[in-house]
Write a protein that holds these residues in place. Sequence first.
Motif, PDB file in Angstrom:
ATOM      1  N   UNK A  42      77.109  14.709 -23.183  1.00 29.63           N
ATOM      2  CA  UNK A  42      77.354  15.570 -24.543  1.00 29.63           C
ATOM      3  C   UNK A  42      78.868  16.038 -24.612  1.00 29.63           C
ATOM      4  N   UNK A  43      79.464  16.290 -23.668  1.00 31.41           N
ATOM      5  CA  UNK A  43      80.837  16.587 -23.770  1.00 31.41           C
ATOM      6  C   UNK A  43      81.643  15.436 -24.409  1.00 31.41           C
ATOM      7  N   UNK A  44      81.453  14.338 -23.863  1.00 29.18           N
ATOM      8  CA  UNK A  44      82.319  13.155 -24.053  1.00 29.18           C
ATOM      9  C   UNK A  44      82.083  12.800 -25.562  1.00 29.18           C
ATOM     10  N   UNK A  74      72.377  18.635 -10.265  1.00 31.88           N
ATOM     11  CA  UNK A  74      71.168  17.843 -10.980  1.00 31.88           C
ATOM     12  C   UNK A  74      71.260  17.940 -12.566  1.00 31.88           C
ATOM     13  N   UNK A  75      71.141  16.881 -12.964  1.00 34.33           N
ATOM     14  CA  UNK A  75      71.123  16.697 -14.388  1.00 34.33           C
ATOM     15  C   UNK A  75      72.379  16.723 -15.137  1.00 34.33           C
ATOM     16  N   UNK A  76      73.536  17.014 -14.268  1.00 34.53           N
ATOM     17  CA  UNK A  76      74.864  17.371 -15.085  1.00 34.53           C
ATOM     18  C   UNK A  76      75.506  15.933 -15.817  1.00 34.53           C
ATOM     19  N   UNK A  77      74.848  14.887 -15.433  1.00 34.41           N
ATOM     20  CA  UNK A  77      75.201  13.617 -16.350  1.00 34.41           C
ATOM     21  C   UNK A  77      74.804  13.731 -17.797  1.00 34.41           C
ATOM     22  N   UNK A  78      73.745  14.790 -18.136  1.00 37.49           N
ATOM     23  CA  UNK A  78      73.496  14.928 -19.624  1.00 37.49           C
ATOM     24  C   UNK A  78      74.456  15.893 -20.047  1.00 37.49           C
ATOM     25  N   UNK A  79      74.979  16.838 -19.398  1.00 40.46           N
ATOM     26  CA  UNK A  79      76.071  17.623 -19.988  1.00 40.46           C
ATOM     27  C   UNK A  79      77.390  16.943 -20.203  1.00 40.46           C
ATOM     28  N   UNK A 136      70.095   5.083 -20.668  1.00 40.72           N
ATOM     29  CA  UNK A 136      69.131   5.939 -20.882  1.00 40.72           C
ATOM     30  C   UNK A 136      69.293   7.573 -20.853  1.00 40.72           C
ATOM     31  N   UNK A 137      69.865   8.040 -19.666  1.00 39.53           N
ATOM     32  CA  UNK A 137      70.367   9.361 -19.622  1.00 39.53           C
ATOM     33  C   UNK A 137      71.419   9.735 -20.731  1.00 39.53           C
ATOM     34  N   UNK A 138      72.363   8.941 -21.023  1.00 41.31           N
ATOM     35  CA  UNK A 138      73.097   9.089 -21.953  1.00 41.31           C
ATOM     36  C   UNK A 138      72.641   9.386 -23.143  1.00 41.31           C
ATOM     37  N   UNK A 139      71.825   8.623 -23.643  1.00 43.60           N
ATOM     38  CA  UNK A 139      70.838   9.001 -24.753  1.00 43.60           C
ATOM     39  C   UNK A 139      70.226  10.314 -24.679  1.00 43.60           C
ATOM     40  N   UNK A 176      72.341   5.987  -5.490  1.00 45.30           N
ATOM     41  CA  UNK A 176      72.822   5.317  -6.764  1.00 45.30           C
ATOM     42  C   UNK A 176      73.035   6.547  -7.566  1.00 45.30           C
ATOM     43  N   UNK A 177      73.987   6.705  -8.109  1.00 44.34           N
ATOM     44  CA  UNK A 177      74.504   7.805  -9.053  1.00 44.34           C
ATOM     45  C   UNK A 177      74.901   7.576 -10.212  1.00 44.34           C
ATOM     46  N   UNK A 178      74.510   8.168 -11.369  1.00 37.64           N
ATOM     47  CA  UNK A 178      74.819   7.820 -12.592  1.00 37.64           C
ATOM     48  C   UNK A 178      76.631   8.163 -12.781  1.00 37.64           C
TER      49      UNK A 178
END
Length: 117
Positions: free
Chosen positions: A27-29, A19-24, A110-113, A66-68
């Motif tokens: 940031x990494x990218x 959960x929420x790993x798309x945010x990490x 949005x989640x990338x932001x 549906x996954x990011x």
Amino acid sequence: MLVLYSDVSENNAPTVIYKGSYIDVARLLSQEGDLGLSFMELASKLDGLPKREKAYATGKAGTVYLCHPFLIHSGQAHRGITPKFMAQPPLVLRDELSISDDVNFSPVERPIRLGLE
């Protein structure tokens, strides 16, 4: 997307979703500049990310997740007796990805932001 073609319980090797790993990952990218990382380069850095709560992609046949695209997920061992059938077809973006200052961000942008704040 994760598409379940058979019923999947916790014993039928459900995909593990962090959960929420798309945010990490965003940031990494963001630290890698315009060249980014290859899949294998990115994968080699995932162990250094914060630990996230796990969820399991379980459900009845026909369930679609549906996954990011930056969502970290993994397989696991099958402990059941019923085979699992699933697919991971791509869901292609209609337009080029943009994370510039715009008020009309897509659900992918949005989640990338969030990861860049």
